[in-house]
Design a protein around this motif. Structure first.
Motif, PDB file in Angstrom:
ATOM      1  N   TYR D  38       0.811  -1.212   0.000  1.00 43.38           N
ATOM      2  CA  TYR D  38       0.000   0.000   0.000  1.00 43.38           C
ATOM      3  C   TYR D  38       0.852   1.275   0.000  1.00 43.38           C
ATOM      4  CZ  TYR D  38      -3.734  -3.312   0.702  1.00 43.38           C
ATOM      5  OH  TYR D  38      -4.592  -4.369   0.533  1.00 43.38           O
ATOM      6  N   GLU D  39       2.172   1.136  -0.140  1.00 39.75           N
ATOM      7  CA  GLU D  39       3.041   2.320  -0.256  1.00 39.75           C
ATOM      8  C   GLU D  39       3.006   2.847  -1.691  1.00 39.75           C
ATOM      9  OE1 GLU D  39       6.775   1.211   1.555  1.00 39.75           O
ATOM     10  OE2 GLU D  39       5.819   1.080   3.527  1.00 39.75           O
ATOM     11  N   PRO D  40       3.353   4.120  -1.897  1.00 35.02           N
ATOM     12  CA  PRO D  40       3.227   4.697  -3.239  1.00 35.02           C
ATOM     13  C   PRO D  40       4.054   3.928  -4.260  1.00 35.02           C
ATOM     14  CG  PRO D  40       3.955   6.361  -1.634  1.00 35.02           C
ATOM     15  CD  PRO D  40       3.944   5.059  -0.926  1.00 35.02           C
ATOM     16  N   GLY D  41       3.481   3.665  -5.416  1.00 40.80           N
ATOM     17  CA  GLY D  41       4.181   2.994  -6.502  1.00 40.80           C
ATOM     18  C   GLY D  41       3.795   3.704  -7.795  1.00 40.80           C
ATOM     19  N   ALA D  42       3.465   2.938  -8.824  1.00 38.69           N
ATOM     20  CA  ALA D  42       2.926   3.562 -10.029  1.00 38.69           C
ATOM     21  C   ALA D  42       1.586   4.225  -9.689  1.00 38.69           C
ATOM     22  CB  ALA D  42       2.761   2.516 -11.120  1.00 38.69           C
ATOM     23  N   LEU D  43       0.847   3.620  -8.776  1.00 37.29           N
ATOM     24  CA  LEU D  43      -0.400   4.213  -8.265  1.00 37.29           C
ATOM     25  C   LEU D  43      -0.132   4.863  -6.912  1.00 37.29           C
ATOM     26  CD1 LEU D  43      -2.852   1.256  -9.046  1.00 37.29           C
ATOM     27  CD2 LEU D  43      -2.715   3.436 -10.294  1.00 37.29           C
ATOM     28  N   ASP D  44      -0.873   5.896  -6.596  1.00 36.22           N
ATOM     29  CA  ASP D  44      -0.692   6.564  -5.299  1.00 36.22           C
ATOM     30  C   ASP D  44      -1.416   5.804  -4.180  1.00 36.22           C
ATOM     31  OD1 ASP D  44      -3.355   7.161  -5.712  1.00 36.22           O
ATOM     32  OD2 ASP D  44      -3.003   9.271  -6.162  1.00 36.22           O
ATOM     33  N   VAL D  45      -1.131   6.191  -2.957  1.00 36.18           N
ATOM     34  CA  VAL D  45      -1.676   5.504  -1.785  1.00 36.18           C
ATOM     35  C   VAL D  45      -3.205   5.531  -1.786  1.00 36.18           C
ATOM     36  CG1 VAL D  45      -1.788   5.552   0.745  1.00 36.18           C
ATOM     37  CG2 VAL D  45       0.379   6.004  -0.421  1.00 36.18           C
ATOM     38  N   ARG D  46      -3.761   6.648  -2.139  1.00 32.21           N
ATOM     39  CA  ARG D  46      -5.216   6.809  -2.145  1.00 32.21           C
ATOM     40  C   ARG D  46      -5.885   5.769  -3.051  1.00 32.21           C
ATOM     41  NH1 ARG D  46      -8.910   9.832  -4.917  1.00 32.21           N
ATOM     42  NH2 ARG D  46     -10.512  10.882  -3.682  1.00 32.21           N
ATOM     43  N   THR D  47      -5.373   5.619  -4.265  1.00 35.79           N
ATOM     44  CA  THR D  47      -5.943   4.634  -5.190  1.00 35.79           C
ATOM     45  C   THR D  47      -5.758   3.216  -4.670  1.00 35.79           C
ATOM     46  OG1 THR D  47      -5.396   6.138  -7.000  1.00 35.79           O
ATOM     47  CG2 THR D  47      -5.950   3.875  -7.597  1.00 35.79           C
ATOM     48  N   LYS D  48      -4.570   2.952  -4.134  1.00 40.51           N
ATOM     49  CA  LYS D  48      -4.311   1.609  -3.608  1.00 40.51           C
ATOM     50  C   LYS D  48      -5.257   1.264  -2.456  1.00 40.51           C
ATOM     51  CE  LYS D  48       0.479   0.707  -4.868  1.00 40.51           C
ATOM     52  NZ  LYS D  48       1.783   0.306  -4.299  1.00 40.51           N
ATOM     53  N   GLU D  49      -5.542   2.252  -1.603  1.00 38.49           N
ATOM     54  CA  GLU D  49      -6.474   1.988  -0.501  1.00 38.49           C
ATOM     55  C   GLU D  49      -7.890   1.712  -1.026  1.00 38.49           C
ATOM     56  OE1 GLU D  49      -6.146   1.311   2.598  1.00 38.49           O
ATOM     57  OE2 GLU D  49      -3.985   1.652   2.679  1.00 38.49           O
ATOM     58  N   MET D  50      -8.272   2.413  -2.107  1.00 38.40           N
ATOM     59  CA  MET D  50      -9.583   2.130  -2.709  1.00 38.40           C
ATOM     60  C   MET D  50      -9.621   0.709  -3.274  1.00 38.40           C
ATOM     61  SD  MET D  50     -10.916   5.678  -4.455  1.00 38.40           S
ATOM     62  CE  MET D  50      -9.555   5.959  -5.594  1.00 38.40           C
ATOM     63  N   LEU D  51      -8.502   0.281  -3.879  1.00 35.90           N
ATOM     64  CA  LEU D  51      -8.408  -1.094  -4.401  1.00 35.90           C
ATOM     65  C   LEU D  51      -8.499  -2.112  -3.260  1.00 35.90           C
ATOM     66  CD1 LEU D  51      -5.442  -0.662  -6.952  1.00 35.90           C
ATOM     67  CD2 LEU D  51      -7.874  -0.842  -7.524  1.00 35.90           C
ATOM     68  N   GLY D  52      -7.812  -1.805  -2.157  1.00 32.86           N
ATOM     69  CA  GLY D  52      -7.858  -2.695  -0.997  1.00 32.86           C
ATOM     70  C   GLY D  52      -9.276  -2.792  -0.438  1.00 32.86           C
ATOM     71  N   LEU D  53     -10.001  -1.697  -0.471  1.00 27.68           N
ATOM     72  CA  LEU D  53     -11.374  -1.702   0.051  1.00 27.68           C
ATOM     73  C   LEU D  53     -12.305  -2.559  -0.804  1.00 27.68           C
ATOM     74  CD1 LEU D  53     -13.666  -0.844   1.892  1.00 27.68           C
ATOM     75  CD2 LEU D  53     -13.762   1.352   0.705  1.00 27.68           C
ATOM     76  N   VAL D  54     -12.262  -2.354  -2.110  1.00 25.87           N
ATOM     77  CA  VAL D  54     -13.194  -3.124  -2.965  1.00 25.87           C
ATOM     78  C   VAL D  54     -12.851  -4.613  -2.927  1.00 25.87           C
ATOM     79  CG1 VAL D  54     -12.080  -3.045  -5.256  1.00 25.87           C
ATOM     80  CG2 VAL D  54     -14.566  -2.901  -5.084  1.00 25.87           C
ATOM     81  N   ALA D  55     -11.552  -4.935  -2.872  1.00 21.18           N
ATOM     82  CA  ALA D  55     -11.132  -6.343  -2.795  1.00 21.18           C
ATOM     83  C   ALA D  55     -11.637  -6.982  -1.499  1.00 21.18           C
ATOM     84  CB  ALA D  55      -9.610  -6.445  -2.892  1.00 21.18           C
ATOM     85  N   SER D  56     -11.536  -6.238  -0.385  1.00 24.77           N
ATOM     86  CA  SER D  56     -11.997  -6.743   0.913  1.00 24.77           C
ATOM     87  C   SER D  56     -13.506  -6.942   0.918  1.00 24.77           C
ATOM     88  CB  SER D  56     -11.654  -5.750   2.021  1.00 24.77           C
ATOM     89  OG  SER D  56     -10.267  -5.540   2.077  1.00 24.77           O
ATOM     90  N   MET D  57     -14.186  -6.064   0.217  1.00 21.80           N
ATOM     91  CA  MET D  57     -15.647  -6.110   0.249  1.00 21.80           C
ATOM     92  C   MET D  57     -16.184  -7.296  -0.558  1.00 21.80           C
ATOM     93  SD  MET D  57     -17.828  -2.691   0.256  1.00 21.80           S
ATOM     94  CE  MET D  57     -19.264  -2.601   1.351  1.00 21.80           C
ATOM     95  N   VAL D  58     -15.633  -7.534  -1.744  1.00 18.05           N
ATOM     96  CA  VAL D  58     -16.117  -8.693  -2.508  1.00 18.05           C
ATOM     97  C   VAL D  58     -15.719 -10.002  -1.835  1.00 18.05           C
ATOM     98  CG1 VAL D  58     -16.284  -7.536  -4.745  1.00 18.05           C
ATOM     99  CG2 VAL D  58     -14.153  -8.707  -4.134  1.00 18.05           C
ATOM    100  N   LEU D  59     -14.620  -9.980  -1.058  1.00 17.96           N
ATOM    101  CA  LEU D  59     -14.231 -11.193  -0.329  1.00 17.96           C
ATOM    102  C   LEU D  59     -14.935 -11.264   1.027  1.00 17.96           C
ATOM    103  CD1 LEU D  59     -10.455 -11.430  -1.229  1.00 17.96           C
ATOM    104  CD2 LEU D  59     -12.287 -12.957  -1.960  1.00 17.96           C
ATOM    105  N   ARG D  60     -15.724 -10.229   1.318  1.00 15.48           N
ATOM    106  CA  ARG D  60     -16.616 -10.246   2.475  1.00 15.48           C
ATOM    107  C   ARG D  60     -15.891 -10.418   3.805  1.00 15.48           C
ATOM    108  NH1 ARG D  60     -19.726 -15.086   0.789  1.00 15.48           N
ATOM    109  NH2 ARG D  60     -20.844 -14.697   2.709  1.00 15.48           N
TER     110      ARG D  60
END
Lengths: 117, 117, 117, 117, 117, 117
Positions: D38-60
């Motif tokens: 979740y540290e800055p890479g090609a994508l920034d932290v904000r986007t990565k956290e949004m990705l982490g959220l949607v992934a967590s939600m579909v995996l319930r």
């Protein structure tokens, strides 16, 4: 996808026989319980097969879906009824069910085609 | 587990209303499709609720199971029929379904208890 | 989390008995196969319980994890060995396993605490 | 649900520390990779956290959802943006995501309430 | 299924190399932790590979199953022991594991055939 | 894997059309909501497609992954950004995501190859 029905049934039958040749008791007993579950109980076979289909679809198991689509057809479930089952699977399981639904419809089309011949 | 039925229904109703207050269109439309799916079609409501229950159970969603157990009872599904649905879920989904089945039976017992009062 | 061990065992035992009182044959037979699976075979009970634990953990079933952690301890699996099992679950199943691992460790700590008393 | 935010954060912090006290190397390294991701890479932290959220939600995974909702808020993700993330999770993952969305919204409401105080 | 073993190993090796050529650090580190997890710890490699196999099977990942079946054979796990692992996967994960078990047995048969040659 | 992009797109388009020919209302409406979800809202299309990709990857749906990789490319997501999305999927979903990542990278390579021609 031509011939997917026959190929699926042949591989399924051959490997199930191969598995049941072993002497692993829990595996054999599990296959027995699996068969028993779809026999008539408080619910009839037709309803149980519909339940097996929707469960397979939300768990996204193509082979299980193929098997239960075939069994549902044998039990007289109509195509509009199958689509109702697909719709429950789709809403409960989400858009990740769509690719499995595409393959289920292709399989169903092939089954219907075979029947007409 | 005493009072789980009322607590579940209260939280569910309150949060659904909270969610539908927002103006996120896809979320609202999804809730609409969800409702539509269980309306009479080629299959009747009773069968569709049974499908919703088995799908929820193999996906191991306690709240969804509670909701559909309640709806099945309202549609006249008997307890032995519910156990047949549980048995399909158990065999398709495996022993990891057992804890959810235990909670489903506790919920069902509470529902039956409320009815007798 | 105090008393989670006793509460879990009491609810589990009570509801399993409640379920087995019914006369649904596939459900009863499934419980029978479940028991049979962990009896000594080509692999010993200890190894089978470790397999049951890692399977429960990647499928993220807290109650199943609690049960198999308890059984592993009874079969003499050490804490460092349990952590090795957790590590396989973590790597195979990903960070969504972490919350279940946190609860498994809290459960294990309570088990160890009870033993010391 | 009052106080769920503090209770969640306290248990999470305490058990993570407890886990990292052990000397199981793969577990420790996994936690390291998790942080790194979740540290800055090609994508920034904000986007990565949004990705982490949607992934967590579909995996319930409720705890993962709570964590990433909190992180998203810290990274300046607005409530309408959070609802857009929820809508993707809902459509991809289906109606079984709804109970997790209800709890996510209750958690978010509590977070917003705390901020206003 | 003829030649599935070689085809699988070739694609796996080629794509892993392709992935590790990139300079994405979390991905590379994850692959490192994955390797580390199956090295000897409190549990030996053989047991860890059995854990990896059962975890892959309940999560229904054919490629992961193929990989761990191969590794188990290399570590001296016998066929009856493999069937015991399959039985745990079957009971924990349910009948949706069966199609993956059929493919695992076909893969195992091919491995045994190659050895005899 | 040669030609997987065209084959995938052809089958997907043909079967979606086949499904939408039916008059099952919930299925049709679900497809409508699915489309709506990825239209611009509080978040832009590009971000939503990235969310769709990571969600598909942790749920291990190869066809969904192929679709969203293609859409991400169309929305200008760079290859290093795609790898960041893969890294979140890998860490959240674990090593069982790896085989899907291998196929995603092979698909991406084919897409990039087509573009260069």
């Amino acid at each position: 996808m031509a011939g997917r029905v026959d190929e699926f049934n042949e591989f399924r039958a051959r490997m199930n026989q191969r598995i049941l040749e072993t002497d692993n008791k829990p595996v054999k007993r599990f296959f027995g319980v699996d068969t028993l579950t779809y026999e008539p109980g408080a619910l009839d076979v037709r309803t149980k097969e519909m339940l097996g289909l929707v469960a397979s679809m939300v768990l996204r198991c193509d082979d299980c879906v193929s098997y239960h689509v075939q069994r549902c057809k044998e039990e007289g479930v109509s195509d509009p009824e199958l689509y109702d089952i697909f719709s429950v699977a789709l809403v409960v399981g989400g858009s990740i069910v769509i690719p499995h639904m595409r393959r289920a419809v292709a399989f169903l089309d092939e089954l219907n085609e075979k029947k007409r011949q």
